[in-house]
Design a protein around this motif. Sequence first.
Motif, PDB file in Angstrom:
ATOM      1  N   ARG A  33      54.215  81.282  77.811  1.00 12.11           N
ATOM      2  CA  ARG A  33      53.906  79.930  78.253  1.00 12.11           C
ATOM      3  C   ARG A  33      55.127  79.390  78.968  1.00 12.11           C
ATOM      4  O   ARG A  33      56.244  79.593  78.516  1.00 12.11           O
ATOM      5  CB  ARG A  33      53.601  79.027  77.059  1.00 12.11           C
ATOM      6  N   PRO A  34      54.929  78.665  80.057  1.00 15.38           N
ATOM      7  CA  PRO A  34      56.083  78.054  80.695  1.00 15.38           C
ATOM      8  C   PRO A  34      56.707  77.049  79.734  1.00 15.38           C
ATOM      9  O   PRO A  34      56.005  76.277  79.094  1.00 15.38           O
ATOM     10  CB  PRO A  34      55.517  77.363  81.926  1.00 15.38           C
ATOM     11  N   GLY A  35      58.001  77.091  79.602  1.00 17.58           N
ATOM     12  CA  GLY A  35      58.688  76.166  78.711  1.00 17.58           C
ATOM     13  C   GLY A  35      58.993  76.743  77.344  1.00 17.58           C
ATOM     14  O   GLY A  35      59.778  76.180  76.609  1.00 17.58           O
ATOM     15  N   ALA A  36      58.347  77.845  76.971  1.00 20.97           N
ATOM     16  CA  ALA A  36      58.653  78.454  75.677  1.00 20.97           C
ATOM     17  C   ALA A  36      60.021  79.112  75.769  1.00 20.97           C
ATOM     18  O   ALA A  36      60.315  79.842  76.708  1.00 20.97           O
ATOM     19  CB  ALA A  36      57.588  79.474  75.304  1.00 20.97           C
ATOM     20  N   GLU A  48      68.973  71.713  69.132  1.00 20.78           N
ATOM     21  CA  GLU A  48      67.741  72.105  69.820  1.00 20.78           C
ATOM     22  C   GLU A  48      66.515  71.665  69.026  1.00 20.78           C
ATOM     23  O   GLU A  48      65.544  71.157  69.591  1.00 20.78           O
ATOM     24  CB  GLU A  48      67.698  73.619  70.027  1.00 20.78           C
ATOM     25  N   ILE A  49      66.576  71.859  67.718  1.00 26.51           N
ATOM     26  CA  ILE A  49      65.440  71.470  66.874  1.00 26.51           C
ATOM     27  C   ILE A  49      65.273  69.959  66.885  1.00 26.51           C
ATOM     28  O   ILE A  49      64.169  69.441  67.049  1.00 26.51           O
ATOM     29  CB  ILE A  49      65.613  72.012  65.450  1.00 26.51           C
ATOM     30  N   ARG A  50      66.383  69.223  66.732  1.00 25.78           N
ATOM     31  CA  ARG A  50      66.301  67.753  66.728  1.00 25.78           C
ATOM     32  C   ARG A  50      65.776  67.212  68.061  1.00 25.78           C
ATOM     33  O   ARG A  50      64.960  66.294  68.089  1.00 25.78           O
ATOM     34  CB  ARG A  50      67.659  67.145  66.414  1.00 25.78           C
ATOM     35  N   MET A  51      66.240  67.780  69.171  1.00 23.94           N
ATOM     36  CA  MET A  51      65.772  67.319  70.490  1.00 23.94           C
ATOM     37  C   MET A  51      64.281  67.578  70.661  1.00 23.94           C
ATOM     38  O   MET A  51      63.552  66.725  71.171  1.00 23.94           O
ATOM     39  CB  MET A  51      66.562  68.012  71.594  1.00 23.94           C
ATOM     40  N   SER A  52      63.832  68.747  70.221  1.00 20.35           N
ATOM     41  CA  SER A  52      62.416  69.072  70.343  1.00 20.35           C
ATOM     42  C   SER A  52      61.575  68.190  69.423  1.00 20.35           C
ATOM     43  O   SER A  52      60.482  67.755  69.795  1.00 20.35           O
ATOM     44  CB  SER A  52      62.195  70.545  70.028  1.00 20.35           C
ATOM     45  N   LEU A  53      62.076  67.914  68.220  1.00 20.57           N
ATOM     46  CA  LEU A  53      61.359  67.014  67.306  1.00 20.57           C
ATOM     47  C   LEU A  53      61.227  65.621  67.911  1.00 20.57           C
ATOM     48  O   LEU A  53      60.174  64.979  67.819  1.00 20.57           O
ATOM     49  CB  LEU A  53      62.087  66.939  65.959  1.00 20.57           C
ATOM     50  N   GLU A  54      62.292  65.157  68.534  1.00 18.27           N
ATOM     51  CA  GLU A  54      62.249  63.840  69.169  1.00 18.27           C
ATOM     52  C   GLU A  54      61.266  63.838  70.339  1.00 18.27           C
ATOM     53  O   GLU A  54      60.470  62.915  70.494  1.00 18.27           O
ATOM     54  CB  GLU A  54      63.644  63.456  69.656  1.00 18.27           C
ATOM     55  N   LYS A  55      61.318  64.890  71.144  1.00 22.54           N
ATOM     56  CA  LYS A  55      60.435  65.008  72.308  1.00 22.54           C
ATOM     57  C   LYS A  55      58.965  64.977  71.892  1.00 22.54           C
ATOM     58  O   LYS A  55      58.135  64.354  72.554  1.00 22.54           O
ATOM     59  CB  LYS A  55      60.738  66.303  73.048  1.00 22.54           C
ATOM     60  N   HIS A  56      58.646  65.653  70.783  1.00 26.46           N
ATOM     61  CA  HIS A  56      57.257  65.754  70.333  1.00 26.46           C
ATOM     62  C   HIS A  56      56.935  64.782  69.204  1.00 26.46           C
ATOM     63  O   HIS A  56      55.918  64.936  68.520  1.00 26.46           O
ATOM     64  CB  HIS A  56      56.951  67.194  69.902  1.00 26.46           C
ATOM     65  N   ARG A  57      57.820  63.803  69.012  1.00 23.30           N
ATOM     66  CA  ARG A  57      57.613  62.730  68.028  1.00 23.30           C
ATOM     67  C   ARG A  57      57.320  63.268  66.635  1.00 23.30           C
ATOM     68  O   ARG A  57      56.436  62.784  65.921  1.00 23.30           O
ATOM     69  CB  ARG A  57      56.496  61.806  68.476  1.00 23.30           C
ATOM     70  N   GLY A  58      58.041  64.327  66.257  1.00 20.62           N
ATOM     71  CA  GLY A  58      57.937  64.865  64.907  1.00 20.62           C
ATOM     72  C   GLY A  58      56.786  65.827  64.681  1.00 20.62           C
ATOM     73  O   GLY A  58      56.606  66.302  63.563  1.00 20.62           O
ATOM     74  N   VAL A  63      56.450  71.461  68.227  1.00 21.83           N
ATOM     75  CA  VAL A  63      57.853  71.888  68.282  1.00 21.83           C
ATOM     76  C   VAL A  63      57.941  73.401  68.126  1.00 21.83           C
ATOM     77  O   VAL A  63      58.628  74.084  68.885  1.00 21.83           O
ATOM     78  CB  VAL A  63      58.690  71.171  67.196  1.00 21.83           C
ATOM     79  N   ALA A  64      57.234  73.930  67.134  1.00 19.39           N
ATOM     80  CA  ALA A  64      57.253  75.374  66.893  1.00 19.39           C
ATOM     81  C   ALA A  64      56.718  76.131  68.106  1.00 19.39           C
ATOM     82  O   ALA A  64      57.279  77.156  68.507  1.00 19.39           O
ATOM     83  CB  ALA A  64      56.435  75.714  65.649  1.00 19.39           C
ATOM     84  N   ALA A  65      55.657  75.625  68.721  1.00 12.34           N
ATOM     85  CA  ALA A  65      55.094  76.277  69.907  1.00 12.34           C
ATOM     86  C   ALA A  65      56.101  76.261  71.049  1.00 12.34           C
ATOM     87  O   ALA A  65      56.275  77.259  71.753  1.00 12.34           O
ATOM     88  CB  ALA A  65      53.798  75.587  70.323  1.00 12.34           C
ATOM     89  N   GLU A  66      56.767  75.140  71.248  1.00 15.41           N
ATOM     90  CA  GLU A  66      57.765  75.044  72.320  1.00 15.41           C
ATOM     91  C   GLU A  66      58.929  75.997  72.083  1.00 15.41           C
ATOM     92  O   GLU A  66      59.417  76.634  73.007  1.00 15.41           O
ATOM     93  CB  GLU A  66      58.298  73.623  72.433  1.00 15.41           C
ATOM     94  N   LEU A  67      59.364  76.110  70.830  1.00 17.08           N
ATOM     95  CA  LEU A  67      60.503  76.969  70.512  1.00 17.08           C
ATOM     96  C   LEU A  67      60.112  78.434  70.380  1.00 17.08           C
ATOM     97  O   LEU A  67      60.975  79.299  70.283  1.00 17.08           O
ATOM     98  CB  LEU A  67      61.167  76.485  69.219  1.00 17.08           C
ATOM     99  N   LYS A  75      60.116  75.027  59.654  1.00 19.74           N
ATOM    100  CA  LYS A  75      60.399  74.259  58.441  1.00 19.74           C
ATOM    101  C   LYS A  75      61.580  74.848  57.677  1.00 19.74           C
ATOM    102  O   LYS A  75      62.421  74.102  57.151  1.00 19.74           O
ATOM    103  CB  LYS A  75      59.157  74.202  57.549  1.00 19.74           C
ATOM    104  N   ALA A  76      61.682  76.157  57.637  1.00 18.63           N
ATOM    105  CA  ALA A  76      62.804  76.803  56.950  1.00 18.63           C
ATOM    106  C   ALA A  76      64.112  76.480  57.651  1.00 18.63           C
ATOM    107  O   ALA A  76      65.128  76.203  57.003  1.00 18.63           O
ATOM    108  CB  ALA A  76      62.582  78.311  56.888  1.00 18.63           C
ATOM    109  N   ARG A  77      64.110  76.514  58.989  1.00 17.25           N
ATOM    110  CA  ARG A  77      65.323  76.200  59.735  1.00 17.25           C
ATOM    111  C   ARG A  77      65.690  74.726  59.564  1.00 17.25           C
ATOM    112  O   ARG A  77      66.860  74.371  59.466  1.00 17.25           O
ATOM    113  CB  ARG A  77      65.144  76.511  61.227  1.00 17.25           C
ATOM    114  N   MET A  78      64.682  73.858  59.492  1.00 17.30           N
ATOM    115  CA  MET A  78      64.938  72.438  59.273  1.00 17.30           C
ATOM    116  C   MET A  78      65.578  72.230  57.906  1.00 17.30           C
ATOM    117  O   MET A  78      66.533  71.442  57.775  1.00 17.30           O
ATOM    118  CB  MET A  78      63.639  71.641  59.397  1.00 17.30           C
TER     119      MET A  78
END
Length: 85
Positions: A33-36, A48-58, A63-67, A75-78
Amino acid sequence: MKAYLSQRQRGFRRASIASATPPPLLNAGPPERPGALRKRPGDLTEQEIRMSLEKHRGNKTRVAAELGIAVNTLKARMRAFGIAT
Protein backbone atom coordinates in the motif's frame (compact mmCIF):
# COMPACT_ATOMS: atom_id res chain seq x y z
CA MET A 1 -29.85 -25.75 -29.60
CA LYS A 2 -26.80 -25.29 -31.82
CA ALA A 3 -26.25 -21.72 -30.50
CA TYR A 4 -26.50 -22.99 -26.94
CA LEU A 5 -23.91 -25.70 -27.54
CA SER A 6 -21.47 -23.34 -29.23
CA GLN A 7 -21.86 -20.78 -26.42
CA ARG A 8 -21.35 -23.49 -23.83
CA GLN A 9 -18.24 -24.72 -25.65
CA ARG A 10 -16.79 -21.19 -25.70
CA GLY A 11 -17.39 -20.96 -21.97
CA PHE A 12 -15.48 -24.20 -21.40
CA ARG A 13 -12.57 -22.91 -23.46
CA ARG A 14 -12.36 -19.78 -21.31
CA ALA A 15 -12.40 -21.91 -18.19
CA SER A 16 -9.60 -24.12 -19.49
CA ILE A 17 -7.55 -21.05 -20.44
CA ALA A 18 -8.16 -19.55 -17.00
CA SER A 19 -7.12 -22.79 -15.32
CA ALA A 20 -3.90 -22.84 -17.38
CA THR A 21 -2.69 -19.64 -15.67
CA PRO A 22 -0.71 -20.30 -12.51
CA PRO A 23 -2.53 -19.74 -9.22
CA PRO A 24 -1.50 -16.75 -7.10
CA LEU A 25 1.19 -17.34 -4.51
CA LEU A 26 -0.27 -18.16 -1.11
CA ASN A 27 2.61 -16.75 0.93
CA ALA A 28 3.11 -13.59 -1.09
CA GLY A 29 2.23 -11.39 1.89
CA PRO A 30 -0.06 -8.41 1.96
CA PRO A 31 -0.26 -6.20 -1.09
CA GLU A 32 1.90 -3.11 -0.91
CA ARG A 33 0.00 0.00 0.00
CA PRO A 34 1.32 3.47 -0.68
CA GLY A 35 2.37 4.98 2.62
CA ALA A 36 3.01 1.68 4.41
CA LEU A 37 6.43 1.95 6.05
CA ARG A 38 7.38 -1.77 6.02
CA LYS A 39 9.72 -1.68 9.02
CA ARG A 40 10.51 -4.38 11.51
CA PRO A 41 8.49 -3.81 14.68
CA GLY A 42 11.68 -3.62 16.75
CA ASP A 43 12.91 -0.73 14.58
CA LEU A 44 9.88 1.46 15.24
CA THR A 45 10.63 4.44 17.41
CA GLU A 46 8.40 5.91 20.07
CA GLN A 47 8.16 9.11 18.05
CA GLU A 48 6.95 7.27 14.92
CA ILE A 49 4.23 5.51 16.91
CA ARG A 50 3.15 8.72 18.68
CA MET A 51 3.02 10.67 15.40
CA SER A 52 0.95 7.97 13.73
CA LEU A 53 -1.39 7.76 16.73
CA GLU A 54 -1.89 11.51 16.58
CA LYS A 55 -2.45 11.42 12.81
CA HIS A 56 -5.11 8.71 13.15
CA ARG A 57 -6.59 10.14 16.37
CA GLY A 58 -5.72 7.06 18.40
CA ASN A 59 -7.20 4.51 15.99
CA LYS A 60 -4.82 1.58 16.56
CA THR A 61 -6.12 -0.41 13.59
CA ARG A 62 -5.23 2.40 11.18
CA VAL A 63 -1.91 3.06 12.91
CA ALA A 64 -0.94 -0.60 12.64
CA ALA A 65 -1.93 -0.67 8.96
CA GLU A 66 0.12 2.46 8.24
CA LEU A 67 3.16 1.06 10.06
CA GLY A 68 2.77 -2.35 8.42
CA ILE A 69 2.46 -4.29 11.67
CA ALA A 70 -0.26 -6.25 13.49
CA VAL A 71 -2.44 -4.47 16.04
CA ASN A 72 -1.18 -6.76 18.82
CA THR A 73 2.40 -5.91 17.88
CA LEU A 74 1.54 -2.21 17.98
CA LYS A 75 0.04 -2.62 21.45
CA ALA A 76 3.13 -4.47 22.65
CA ARG A 77 5.41 -1.73 21.33
CA MET A 78 3.19 0.90 22.96
CA ARG A 79 3.48 -0.91 26.31
CA ALA A 80 7.26 -1.13 25.88
CA PHE A 81 7.46 2.65 25.34
CA GLY A 82 4.96 3.41 28.11
CA ILE A 83 2.37 4.82 25.73
CA ALA A 84 -1.13 4.48 27.17
CA THR A 85 -3.29 2.01 25.26
